[in-house]
Design a protein around this motif. Sequence first.
Motif, PDB file in Angstrom:
ATOM      1  N   PHE A 255       0.850  -1.175   0.000  1.00 47.30           N
ATOM      2  CA  PHE A 255       0.000   0.000   0.000  1.00 47.30           C
ATOM      3  C   PHE A 255       0.891   1.232   0.000  1.00 47.30           C
ATOM      4  O   PHE A 255       1.719   1.409   0.875  1.00 47.30           O
ATOM      5  CB  PHE A 255      -0.928  -0.018   1.214  1.00 47.30           C
ATOM      6  CG  PHE A 255      -2.028  -1.026   1.068  1.00 47.30           C
ATOM      7  CD1 PHE A 255      -3.302  -0.624   0.723  1.00 47.30           C
ATOM      8  CD2 PHE A 255      -1.770  -2.364   1.237  1.00 47.30           C
ATOM      9  CE1 PHE A 255      -4.312  -1.556   0.558  1.00 47.30           C
ATOM     10  CE2 PHE A 255      -2.773  -3.308   1.080  1.00 47.30           C
ATOM     11  CZ  PHE A 255      -4.042  -2.906   0.739  1.00 47.30           C
ATOM     12  N   TYR A 256       0.720   2.047  -1.027  1.00 44.96           N
ATOM     13  CA  TYR A 256       1.511   3.263  -1.208  1.00 44.96           C
ATOM     14  C   TYR A 256       0.720   4.434  -0.641  1.00 44.96           C
ATOM     15  O   TYR A 256      -0.360   4.753  -1.141  1.00 44.96           O
ATOM     16  CB  TYR A 256       1.811   3.488  -2.688  1.00 44.96           C
ATOM     17  CG  TYR A 256       2.702   2.417  -3.268  1.00 44.96           C
ATOM     18  CD1 TYR A 256       4.082   2.572  -3.270  1.00 44.96           C
ATOM     19  CD2 TYR A 256       2.171   1.237  -3.786  1.00 44.96           C
ATOM     20  CE1 TYR A 256       4.912   1.583  -3.785  1.00 44.96           C
ATOM     21  CE2 TYR A 256       2.992   0.248  -4.304  1.00 44.96           C
ATOM     22  CZ  TYR A 256       4.357   0.426  -4.295  1.00 44.96           C
ATOM     23  OH  TYR A 256       5.173  -0.549  -4.796  1.00 44.96           O
ATOM     24  N   VAL A 257       1.235   5.041   0.407  1.00 45.35           N
ATOM     25  CA  VAL A 257       0.568   6.163   1.058  1.00 45.35           C
ATOM     26  C   VAL A 257       0.947   7.441   0.321  1.00 45.35           C
ATOM     27  O   VAL A 257       2.121   7.761   0.172  1.00 45.35           O
ATOM     28  CB  VAL A 257       0.981   6.258   2.544  1.00 45.35           C
ATOM     29  CG1 VAL A 257       0.355   7.488   3.196  1.00 45.35           C
ATOM     30  CG2 VAL A 257       0.597   4.980   3.289  1.00 45.35           C
ATOM     31  N   PHE A 258      -0.070   8.183  -0.143  1.00 47.84           N
ATOM     32  CA  PHE A 258       0.152   9.439  -0.851  1.00 47.84           C
ATOM     33  C   PHE A 258      -0.171  10.647   0.024  1.00 47.84           C
ATOM     34  O   PHE A 258       0.522  11.647  -0.026  1.00 47.84           O
ATOM     35  CB  PHE A 258      -0.697   9.518  -2.119  1.00 47.84           C
ATOM     36  CG  PHE A 258      -0.374   8.487  -3.162  1.00 47.84           C
ATOM     37  CD1 PHE A 258       0.895   7.918  -3.257  1.00 47.84           C
ATOM     38  CD2 PHE A 258      -1.332   8.069  -4.052  1.00 47.84           C
ATOM     39  CE1 PHE A 258       1.188   6.976  -4.230  1.00 47.84           C
ATOM     40  CE2 PHE A 258      -1.054   7.126  -5.036  1.00 47.84           C
ATOM     41  CZ  PHE A 258       0.206   6.578  -5.118  1.00 47.84           C
ATOM     42  N   TRP A 259      -1.254  10.539   0.790  1.00 49.09           N
ATOM     43  CA  TRP A 259      -1.689  11.673   1.587  1.00 49.09           C
ATOM     44  C   TRP A 259      -2.112  11.219   2.977  1.00 49.09           C
ATOM     45  O   TRP A 259      -2.686  10.151   3.146  1.00 49.09           O
ATOM     46  CB  TRP A 259      -2.888  12.378   0.937  1.00 49.09           C
ATOM     47  CG  TRP A 259      -2.614  12.816  -0.456  1.00 49.09           C
ATOM     48  CD1 TRP A 259      -1.864  13.886  -0.853  1.00 49.09           C
ATOM     49  CD2 TRP A 259      -3.088  12.212  -1.657  1.00 49.09           C
ATOM     50  NE1 TRP A 259      -1.843  13.976  -2.220  1.00 49.09           N
ATOM     51  CE2 TRP A 259      -2.588  12.947  -2.738  1.00 49.09           C
ATOM     52  CE3 TRP A 259      -3.887  11.105  -1.928  1.00 49.09           C
ATOM     53  CZ2 TRP A 259      -2.862  12.627  -4.060  1.00 49.09           C
ATOM     54  CZ3 TRP A 259      -4.150  10.777  -3.235  1.00 49.09           C
ATOM     55  CH2 TRP A 259      -3.638  11.545  -4.289  1.00 49.09           C
ATOM     56  N   ILE A 260      -1.839  12.059   3.941  1.00 47.74           N
ATOM     57  CA  ILE A 260      -2.391  11.896   5.282  1.00 47.74           C
ATOM     58  C   ILE A 260      -3.338  13.078   5.447  1.00 47.74           C
ATOM     59  O   ILE A 260      -2.935  14.228   5.277  1.00 47.74           O
ATOM     60  CB  ILE A 260      -1.279  11.896   6.346  1.00 47.74           C
ATOM     61  CG1 ILE A 260      -0.332  10.735   6.071  1.00 47.74           C
ATOM     62  CG2 ILE A 260      -1.886  11.788   7.739  1.00 47.74           C
ATOM     63  CD1 ILE A 260       0.912  10.734   6.913  1.00 47.74           C
ATOM     64  N   ASP A 261      -4.568  12.773   5.743  1.00 50.43           N
ATOM     65  CA  ASP A 261      -5.633  13.775   5.761  1.00 50.43           C
ATOM     66  C   ASP A 261      -6.153  13.948   7.192  1.00 50.43           C
ATOM     67  O   ASP A 261      -7.204  13.418   7.545  1.00 50.43           O
ATOM     68  CB  ASP A 261      -6.751  13.304   4.827  1.00 50.43           C
ATOM     69  CG  ASP A 261      -7.882  14.289   4.682  1.00 50.43           C
ATOM     70  OD1 ASP A 261      -7.716  15.463   5.059  1.00 50.43           O
ATOM     71  OD2 ASP A 261      -8.948  13.877   4.178  1.00 50.43           O
ATOM     72  N   PRO A 262      -5.423  14.702   8.025  1.00 46.42           N
ATOM     73  CA  PRO A 262      -5.824  14.825   9.433  1.00 46.42           C
ATOM     74  C   PRO A 262      -7.048  15.692   9.651  1.00 46.42           C
ATOM     75  O   PRO A 262      -7.677  15.636  10.707  1.00 46.42           O
ATOM     76  CB  PRO A 262      -4.602  15.447  10.110  1.00 46.42           C
ATOM     77  CG  PRO A 262      -3.948  16.224   9.029  1.00 46.42           C
ATOM     78  CD  PRO A 262      -4.201  15.452   7.750  1.00 46.42           C
ATOM     79  N   ASN A 263      -7.424  16.489   8.660  1.00 45.22           N
ATOM     80  CA  ASN A 263      -8.558  17.402   8.810  1.00 45.22           C
ATOM     81  C   ASN A 263      -9.806  16.928   8.063  1.00 45.22           C
ATOM     82  O   ASN A 263     -10.782  17.677   7.967  1.00 45.22           O
ATOM     83  CB  ASN A 263      -8.165  18.817   8.349  1.00 45.22           C
ATOM     84  CG  ASN A 263      -6.993  19.336   9.143  1.00 45.22           C
ATOM     85  OD1 ASN A 263      -6.931  19.148  10.356  1.00 45.22           O
ATOM     86  ND2 ASN A 263      -6.041  19.944   8.460  1.00 45.22           N
ATOM     87  N   HIS A 264      -9.721  15.725   7.484  1.00 44.03           N
ATOM     88  CA  HIS A 264     -10.869  15.134   6.807  1.00 44.03           C
ATOM     89  C   HIS A 264     -11.420  16.055   5.723  1.00 44.03           C
ATOM     90  O   HIS A 264     -12.624  16.286   5.614  1.00 44.03           O
ATOM     91  CB  HIS A 264     -11.960  14.828   7.831  1.00 44.03           C
ATOM     92  CG  HIS A 264     -12.930  13.784   7.381  1.00 44.03           C
ATOM     93  ND1 HIS A 264     -14.041  14.074   6.609  1.00 44.03           N
ATOM     94  CD2 HIS A 264     -12.973  12.459   7.589  1.00 44.03           C
ATOM     95  CE1 HIS A 264     -14.724  12.976   6.380  1.00 44.03           C
ATOM     96  NE2 HIS A 264     -14.095  11.975   6.963  1.00 44.03           N
ATOM     97  N   ASP A 265     -10.522  16.591   4.889  1.00 41.98           N
ATOM     98  CA  ASP A 265     -11.008  17.527   3.863  1.00 41.98           C
ATOM     99  C   ASP A 265     -10.683  17.113   2.426  1.00 41.98           C
ATOM    100  O   ASP A 265     -10.955  17.849   1.506  1.00 41.98           O
ATOM    101  CB  ASP A 265     -10.497  18.942   4.142  1.00 41.98           C
ATOM    102  CG  ASP A 265      -8.986  19.091   3.982  1.00 41.98           C
ATOM    103  OD1 ASP A 265      -8.292  18.084   3.780  1.00 41.98           O
ATOM    104  OD2 ASP A 265      -8.507  20.234   4.082  1.00 41.98           O
TER     105      ASP A 265
END
Length: 148
Positions: free
Chosen positions: A135-145
Amino acid sequence: MSINFKEKNKNKDAKNSNISWLDKLRQSSDLRVVWNLSFISQNKKYNLNNPNVNHKKMITKLEEISKHSLVAFANLPRSSGVEFLDPNRVQGKLANMNCPPSFGKLREAAAVNKWFSIRFSDCSRIIGKRIDNTFYVFWIDPNHDLYV
């Protein structure tokens, strides 16, 4: 004594072509989920440098999922925080986003044609693509936007 490499591979290929789909499934059922963060966004809003990312919860979630086989992971219920998103049906910023250019066209073509999203705290998510059990992680979205 020398070994004829072509002959050895020929026998191996013939052996693999005789494996039934059920046996192939059994072989892949032991593959564990692995993570690759090489292509994570350079945008500080969507990478590990964002101060809103709860690193401890994120790592705990990745460790938890890594204990699963690929088959078990793919069958986790949505309530476990794992979701696969059709790129043609997703709404929000993610609808207009593409794989990072550094991911490359070959990897993009080999990747499953769905985004994966993993919730690791109340509103934080990891988003990326999958090739086989990686699984290639591209984005971490801590603000759910990134998507609705």
